[in-house]
Scaffold this active site. Structure first.
Site, PDB file in Angstrom:
ATOM      1  N   GLU A 121       0.794  -1.225   0.000  1.00  0.00           N
ATOM      2  CA  GLU A 121       0.000   0.000   0.000  1.00  0.00           C
ATOM      3  C   GLU A 121       0.830   1.281   0.000  1.00  0.00           C
ATOM      4  O   GLU A 121       0.765   2.075   0.965  1.00  0.00           O
ATOM      5  CB  GLU A 121      -0.945  -0.004   1.217  1.00  0.00           C
ATOM      6  CG  GLU A 121      -1.926  -1.154   1.233  1.00  0.00           C
ATOM      7  CD  GLU A 121      -2.971  -1.023   2.353  1.00  0.00           C
ATOM      8  OE1 GLU A 121      -2.830  -0.136   3.197  1.00  0.00           O
ATOM      9  OE2 GLU A 121      -3.933  -1.814   2.358  1.00  0.00           O
ATOM     10  N   GLU A 171      -5.414  -8.629   1.014  1.00  0.00           N
ATOM     11  CA  GLU A 171      -6.036  -8.311   2.303  1.00  0.00           C
ATOM     12  C   GLU A 171      -7.509  -8.031   2.087  1.00  0.00           C
ATOM     13  O   GLU A 171      -7.884  -7.354   1.125  1.00  0.00           O
ATOM     14  CB  GLU A 171      -5.445  -7.039   2.961  1.00  0.00           C
ATOM     15  CG  GLU A 171      -4.053  -7.186   3.491  1.00  0.00           C
ATOM     16  CD  GLU A 171      -3.522  -5.903   4.132  1.00  0.00           C
ATOM     17  OE1 GLU A 171      -4.343  -5.083   4.608  1.00  0.00           O
ATOM     18  OE2 GLU A 171      -2.301  -5.736   4.139  1.00  0.00           O
TER      19      GLU A 171
HETATM   20  C1  FCB Z   1      -4.315  -2.087   5.722  1.00  0.00           C
HETATM   21  C2  FCB Z   1      -2.919  -2.433   6.170  1.00  0.00           C
HETATM   22  C3  FCB Z   1      -2.877  -3.482   7.244  1.00  0.00           C
HETATM   23  C4  FCB Z   1      -3.981  -3.314   8.250  1.00  0.00           C
HETATM   24  C5  FCB Z   1      -5.313  -3.176   7.557  1.00  0.00           C
HETATM   25  C6  FCB Z   1      -6.481  -3.062   8.488  1.00  0.00           C
HETATM   26  O1  FCB Z   1      -4.328  -0.803   5.179  1.00  0.00           O
HETATM   27  O2  FCB Z   1      -2.146  -2.884   5.086  1.00  0.00           O
HETATM   28  O3  FCB Z   1      -1.598  -3.452   7.834  1.00  0.00           O
HETATM   29  O4  FCB Z   1      -3.703  -2.246   9.083  1.00  0.00           O
HETATM   30  O5  FCB Z   1      -5.286  -2.061   6.712  1.00  0.00           O
END
Ligand code: FCB
Length: 447
Positions: A167, A352
């Site tokens: 990110e 994620e």
């Molecule tokens: C993302 C991050 C991860 C975690 C989630 C909830 O932006 O990559 O580390 O904090 O959010």
């Protein structure tokens, strides 16, 4: 038994974590401090004064955690390497004990039949490099490629999948523009410089990998479909700006070789001169793209908001998580289809996806988290829908394996499918972990 409904047989079913959020012992065995160590040890910057000194103690408990992964039937584990465990000063001297930890971790995962998805940078820059300007220093592309090369030489023979950055948009927006994340700057002029150096570092690491690596390397970005708050021209224009800033700022240079045309005017005077040659470095072929998806963004024109000049508004009819993120599963299908259409059909992974909800253990010790179960069910259906629409989706990682240190929010927000009692380090599978186990067992057939 196969189901009509099921995900591909070689689909990756994973869970994700990151070094600073779960490992604990950030200075053990010769490691240097990271910017997150410094940030969380600065009074007032993290909720309740919390820090990652202990976190989930994964540094010592990784074997037991891998046993839990096996119990769930995971065939992939996404984690990150702490750069300052390997290079305590960020560059120069290599700390073998830091490498040993990741050798042990990867070997144990391999022995358990779990594919390691290794992220090289999940926000914990060595503090010593921050002292030299961190992401603002053009030399960071070389520093990062050197660190990456050491990791490739050490672990590539175990055939992991690699990701350069996690990110980058959040690194700059949170770390350099608005400041809630380390290193906590609030500087409009620094932001595009940090962004560009992140991209150069990514490119330099991919280039280094082609020289020594045999497997697959990509990058992980966070994406969210943007919607206008109304049909007005102002709000629709705001949507385009927010989309350029969040969704295209990093992907356009990587896949198309240039920044979105909306960006330079948005930054105005702060937009730096950019040598053409940088784009050759940035535009390396990658083997896959990792996408983190949590929510959509409803945008309303607001000239007082930096860069995108749009504010985020809430949908009064939607369900929101504990971090005030709208539950919007169809956005996942949408964003996967958008990426395939815009950048070409390359292998995609959801690296994620998950949600924070308040779900304390009950008197009998079980943890029931129906909202998270529902969130996961809906998003997995949305992922399957993307595959039906022709997206080459190869895997899914839930965020997170464990409740953990949620950055500036400390331990107050729990994203895990496994509950962690931070006093005792006891792990308890939540109902969502059992649900996910069943999804994996049936390859999604019963979703
Ligand atoms: C993302 C991050 C991860 C975690 C989630 C909830 O932006 O990559 O580390 O904090 O959010």
């Amino acid at each position: 038994m196969t189901h009509d409904n099921s995900f591909p047989a070689d689909f990756l079913w994973g869970a994700a974590t990151s070094a600073y959020q779960v490992e604990g012992s950030p200075l053990a065995d010769g490691a240097g401090a990271s910017i997150w160590h410094r940030f969380s040890h600065t009074p007032g910057l993290v909720a309740n004064g919390e820090n990652g000194d202990v976190a989930c103690d994964h540094y010592h408990r990784y074997e037991a955690d891998i046993a839990l992964m096996r119990e769930l039937g995971l065939n992939a584990y996404r984690f990150s390497v702490s750069w300052s465990r390997i290079f305590p000063e960020g560059k120069g001297h290599i700390n073998e004990k830091g490498l040993d930890f990741y050798r042990r971790l990867v070997d144990s995962l391999r022995a358990a039949g779990i594919l390691p998805l290794i992220t090289l940078y999940h926000w914990d820059l060595p503090a010593a490099l921050d002292d030299r300007g961190g992401w603002l220093n053009r030399n960071i592309a070389r520093w990062f490629a050197d660190y990456a090369s050491v990791m490739f030489r050490t672990l590539d023979d175990r055939q992991p999948m690699w990701a350069t950055l996690n990110e980058p948009w959040v690194v700059t927006d949170g770390g350099y523009l608005h400041g809630p994340l380390a290193p906590g700057h609030r500087n409009w002029f620094e932001t595009p410089i940090a962004a560009h150096n992140l991209l150069r570092a990514h490119g330099a690491a991919v280039e280094a990998y082609r020289a020594v690596g045999k497997g697959r390397i990509g990058i992980v970005v966070n994406l969210e479909p943007k919607y206008p708050a109304s049909d007005s021209k102002e709000d629709r224009d705001a949507l385009v700006r927010a989309d350029a800033y969040m969704n295209r700022q990093y992907l356009d240079p990587i896949f198309l070789g240039s920044y979105p045309k909306e960006l330079p005017p948005l930054f105005g005077e702060a937009w730096p001169p950019l040598p053409d040659i940088d784009f050759d470095l940035i535009r390396q072929k990658i083997d896959y793209l990792g996408i983190n998806y949590y929510k959509r963004g409803i945008t309303k024109n607001n000239p007082n908001v930096m860069i995108e000049r749009a504010e985020r508004v809430n949908n009064p009819r939607a369900v929101y998580t504990e971090t005030d993120w709208e539950v919007f599963p169809q956005g996942l299908t949408e964003i996967l289809v958008w990426v395939s259409d815009r950048y070409g059909k390359l292998p995609l992974y959801i690296t994620e996806n998950g949600a924070a909800f308040y779900d304390p253990p009950t008197a009998d010790g079980t943890v029931d988290d129906p909202l998270r179960v529902d969130y996961l069910r809906q998003h997995l259906r949305a992922a399957r829908e993307a595959i039906r629409n022709g997206v080459d989706l190869r895997g899914y990682c839930v965020w997170s394996l464990l409740d953990n240190f949620e950055w500036a929010l400390g331990y107050s927000k729990r994203f895990g499918i496994i509950h962690v009692d931070f006093e005792t380090q006891k792990r308890t599978l939540k109902a969502s972990a059992k649900f996910y186990k069943e999804v994996i067992r049936t390859r999604g057939g019963d979703l």
